[in-house]
Design a protein around this motif. Structure first.
Motif, PDB file in Angstrom:
ATOM      1  N   GLY A 101       1.258  -1.491  -0.201  1.00  0.00           N
ATOM      2  CA  GLY A 101       0.069  -0.106   0.113  1.00  0.00           C
ATOM      3  C   GLY A 101       0.661   0.761   0.206  1.00  0.00           C
ATOM      4  N   GLU A 102       2.202   0.982   0.507  1.00  0.00           N
ATOM      5  CA  GLU A 102       1.966   2.025   1.096  1.00  0.00           C
ATOM      6  C   GLU A 102       3.395   2.389  -1.078  1.00  0.00           C
ATOM      7  N   LYS A 103       3.757   1.544  -1.479  1.00  0.00           N
ATOM      8  CA  LYS A 103       4.330   1.802  -2.722  1.00  0.00           C
ATOM      9  C   LYS A 103       3.266   1.664  -3.846  1.00  0.00           C
ATOM     10  N   TYR A 104       2.238   1.305  -3.574  1.00  0.00           N
ATOM     11  CA  TYR A 104       1.226   1.297  -4.484  1.00  0.00           C
ATOM     12  C   TYR A 104      -0.353   1.933  -3.859  1.00  0.00           C
ATOM     13  N   VAL A 106      -3.233   2.679  -4.113  1.00  0.00           N
ATOM     14  CA  VAL A 106      -4.084   2.244  -4.834  1.00  0.00           C
ATOM     15  C   VAL A 106      -4.805   1.472  -4.096  1.00  0.00           C
ATOM     16  N   VAL A 107      -3.468   0.090  -3.958  1.00  0.00           N
ATOM     17  CA  VAL A 107      -3.919  -0.943  -3.174  1.00  0.00           C
ATOM     18  C   VAL A 107      -3.711  -0.467  -1.359  1.00  0.00           C
ATOM     19  N   GLY A 108      -3.433   0.393  -1.359  1.00  0.00           N
ATOM     20  CA  GLY A 108      -3.647   0.749   0.245  1.00  0.00           C
ATOM     21  C   GLY A 108      -4.586   1.562   0.909  1.00  0.00           C
ATOM     22  N   ILE A 110      -7.945   0.915  -0.332  1.00  0.00           N
ATOM     23  CA  ILE A 110      -9.029  -0.109  -0.498  1.00  0.00           C
ATOM     24  C   ILE A 110      -9.847   0.406  -0.566  1.00  0.00           C
ATOM     25  N   ALA A 111     -10.305   1.523   0.181  1.00  0.00           N
ATOM     26  CA  ALA A 111     -11.929   2.179   0.568  1.00  0.00           C
ATOM     27  C   ALA A 111     -12.345   3.537  -0.513  1.00  0.00           C
ATOM     28  N   GLN A 112     -11.234   3.566  -0.663  1.00  0.00           N
ATOM     29  CA  GLN A 112     -10.884   4.384  -2.606  1.00  0.00           C
ATOM     30  C   GLN A 112     -10.876   4.169  -3.782  1.00  0.00           C
ATOM     31  N   ALA A 113     -10.398   2.737  -3.481  1.00  0.00           N
ATOM     32  CA  ALA A 113      -9.416   2.091  -4.729  1.00  0.00           C
ATOM     33  C   ALA A 113     -11.016   1.568  -5.847  1.00  0.00           C
ATOM     34  N   PRO A 114     -11.057   1.652  -7.041  1.00  0.00           N
ATOM     35  CA  PRO A 114     -12.238   1.168  -8.046  1.00  0.00           C
ATOM     36  C   PRO A 114     -12.279   0.014  -7.406  1.00  0.00           C
ATOM     37  N   ALA A 115     -13.951  -0.457  -8.268  1.00  0.00           N
ATOM     38  CA  ALA A 115     -14.354  -1.600  -7.711  1.00  0.00           C
ATOM     39  C   ALA A 115     -13.859  -2.894  -7.856  1.00  0.00           C
ATOM     40  N   PHE A 116     -13.040  -2.517  -9.822  1.00  0.00           N
ATOM     41  CA  PHE A 116     -12.354  -3.866 -10.133  1.00  0.00           C
ATOM     42  C   PHE A 116     -11.264  -3.569  -9.525  1.00  0.00           C
ATOM     43  N   ILE A 117     -10.536  -3.371  -8.828  1.00  0.00           N
ATOM     44  CA  ILE A 117      -9.699  -3.576  -7.884  1.00  0.00           C
ATOM     45  C   ILE A 117      -9.588  -4.421  -6.913  1.00  0.00           C
ATOM     46  N   VAL A 118     -10.808  -3.824  -6.155  1.00  0.00           N
ATOM     47  CA  VAL A 118     -11.397  -4.068  -4.827  1.00  0.00           C
ATOM     48  C   VAL A 118     -11.609  -6.045  -4.897  1.00  0.00           C
TER      49      VAL A 118
END
Length: 155
Positions: A101-104, A106-108, A110-118
């Motif tokens: 999550g620190e490096k990427y 969008v993964v860190g 998760i509540a703000q990540a696009p639905a396809f990532i979740v």
């Protein structure tokens, strides 16, 4: 810390993808994944149904490379390593998620990540690669320049 170890850790910090070479019941396979590092330990995530994940479940011995794209042989620079990959869980998985999550971000976040990532993250497993031998390649220092790096990771 030796200058070479520091140089390689900086190199790991600046890169994002590694290629995994694995072997399983279907034969050899190579796949590229994003990674994070904690010292010389490398963490990555993948769906357990992928061929490389099935291979790791069959035989955790893998080889990896991390390199830059270049157009001329004197520019070749990167890492070659062999060791073992294992699936992680519990506190170690939490640590891998935190580093990832620190490096990427969008993964860190998760509540703000696009639905396809979740949706994708719900299907993955986390893996750790522990190198048993690691080499830093730097053709700018001479053709075929390859230095062994002490990569012991304390538990």
């Amino acid at each position: 810390m030796s200058a070479l170890r520091e140089k390689v850790l900086d190199y790991l910090m600046a890169r994002h993808s590694m290629t995994i070479a694995s072997h399983g019941e279907e034969g050899v396979w190579a796949a590229t994944v994003f990674y994070v590092h904690d010292g010389f330990r490398l963490y990555f995530l993948s769906a357990p149904t992928t061929r490389h994940s099935r291979n790791i479940a069959h035989d955790g011995r893998i080889a990896i490379t991390i390199q830059e794209d270049c157009a001329d042989w004197p520019e070749i620079k990167g890492i070659q390593a062999e060791g073992r990959a294992v699936e992680v869980s519990g506190a170690e998985e939490s640590r891998a998620r935190e580093l990832y999550g620190e490096k990427y971000p969008v993964v860190g976040k998760i509540a703000q990540a696009p639905a396809f990532i979740v949706k994708a993250l719900a299907k993955v497993r986390w893996y750790r690669f522990d190198p048993e031998s690691l080499y830093f390649i730097d053709n700018s220092a001479g053709f075929g320049r390859r230095e062994a790096v002490e990569c012991f990771n304390p538990p």
